[in-house]
Write an enzyme that holds these catalytic residues in place. Structure first.
Site, PDB file in Angstrom:
ATOM      1  N   SER A 185      38.840  28.681  46.123  1.00  0.00           N
ATOM      2  CA  SER A 185      40.245  28.335  46.356  1.00  0.00           C
ATOM      3  C   SER A 185      41.169  29.529  46.187  1.00  0.00           C
ATOM      4  O   SER A 185      42.363  29.368  45.978  1.00  0.00           O
ATOM      5  CB  SER A 185      40.684  27.193  45.433  1.00  0.00           C
ATOM      6  OG  SER A 185      39.890  26.041  45.647  1.00  0.00           O
ATOM      7  N   ARG A 186      40.606  30.729  46.275  1.00  0.00           N
ATOM      8  CA  ARG A 186      41.365  31.982  46.151  1.00  0.00           C
ATOM      9  C   ARG A 186      42.070  32.116  44.800  1.00  0.00           C
ATOM     10  O   ARG A 186      43.031  32.873  44.661  1.00  0.00           O
ATOM     11  CB  ARG A 186      42.373  32.125  47.302  1.00  0.00           C
ATOM     12  CG  ARG A 186      41.700  32.315  48.680  1.00  0.00           C
ATOM     13  CD  ARG A 186      40.702  33.460  48.625  1.00  0.00           C
ATOM     14  NE  ARG A 186      40.190  33.872  49.917  1.00  0.00           N
ATOM     15  CZ  ARG A 186      38.985  33.532  50.389  1.00  0.00           C
ATOM     16  NH1 ARG A 186      38.202  32.724  49.703  1.00  0.00           N
ATOM     17  NH2 ARG A 186      38.572  33.990  51.548  1.00  0.00           N
ATOM     18  N   LEU A 187      41.586  31.392  43.794  1.00  0.00           N
ATOM     19  CA  LEU A 187      42.123  31.570  42.444  1.00  0.00           C
ATOM     20  C   LEU A 187      41.290  32.647  41.741  1.00  0.00           C
ATOM     21  O   LEU A 187      40.557  32.378  40.780  1.00  0.00           O
ATOM     22  CB  LEU A 187      42.092  30.242  41.666  1.00  0.00           C
ATOM     23  CG  LEU A 187      43.049  29.173  42.170  1.00  0.00           C
ATOM     24  CD1 LEU A 187      42.918  27.906  41.329  1.00  0.00           C
ATOM     25  CD2 LEU A 187      44.490  29.681  42.112  1.00  0.00           C
TER      26      LEU A 187
END
Length: 205
Positions: A185-187
């Site tokens: 989630s691109r975290l």
């Protein structure tokens, strides 16, 4: 062209309580163990006299508490940039294990003794290539480079190859060191170590 990153163990802020070097060396070792191509390759970013950025890939030839060392012709574009603006950013792009290590800081030439010691360890072909190439300067044809190599090969036949007079190393002394891990989630996981204050911060991705 999205990649769903595999999740290895998160780097925690506490791991950097005693400094950045141990973790940096561990990550480099992990890249070697994972058979990442050219694990000591780094992207070097500099700024020219007009303030325009430039980046290229070079090889790290030293990583210790003083910083990162690489070698080049002192007449190359990168060296001329660093003469004008002696500050650089270097990034190890370990894409295969979804990690990056970025070091930013002042750049300075290494000693002649350090350069000589490293140059002596290079393969003879690389030593001769350093003499044959006027790095970053225009050349008419590939054959001209090959002729230059043939000429220096004959010149030093039967002799040790000395260090070229305009060739040597740069040390990038870290102001900041940032560790990056790819996450779902691109975290992404980002932690920055500031050397002057030994401050460790978690950054939003």
């Amino acid at each position: 062209m999205r990649v769903d990153y595999a999740e290895d163990a998160d780097l925690e802020v506490e791991r950097l309580a005693d400094g950045w070097l141990a973790v940096a060396r561990e990550w480099l070792s992990d890249a070697v163990s994972a058979d990442i191509p050219e694990p000591n390759a780094l992207v070097l970013a500099t700024v020219d006299a007009a303030g325009h950025p430039a980046s290229r890939t070079v090889l790290c030839k030293g990583l210790d508490s003083d910083g990162v060392v690489f070698y080049t012709n002192y007449g190359s574009d990168k060296a001329l940039h660093l003469k004008h603006t002696p500050y650089a950013s270097v990034t190890f792009p370990w894409i295969g294990i979804a990690r990056q290590l970025t070091i930013r800081g002042a750049a300075e030439k290494v000693s002649e003794e350090t350069t000589a010691e490293y140059f002596a360890s290079r393969p003879r072909g690389s030593q001769l290539g350093a003499w044959a190439s006027q790095q970053s300067r225009p050349v008419g044809a590939r054959a001209d480079l090959e002729q230059a190599l043939e000429d220096v090969t004959k010149r030093f036949d039967g002799q040790d190859v000395p260090v070229p007079p305009n060739w040597g190393g740069f040390l990038v002394r870290p102001d900041t060191v940032e560790f990056w891990q790819g996450r779902t989630s691109r975290l992404h996981n980002r932690i920055r170590f500031t050397v002057a204050t030994s401050t460790v911060e978690r950054l939003q991705p």
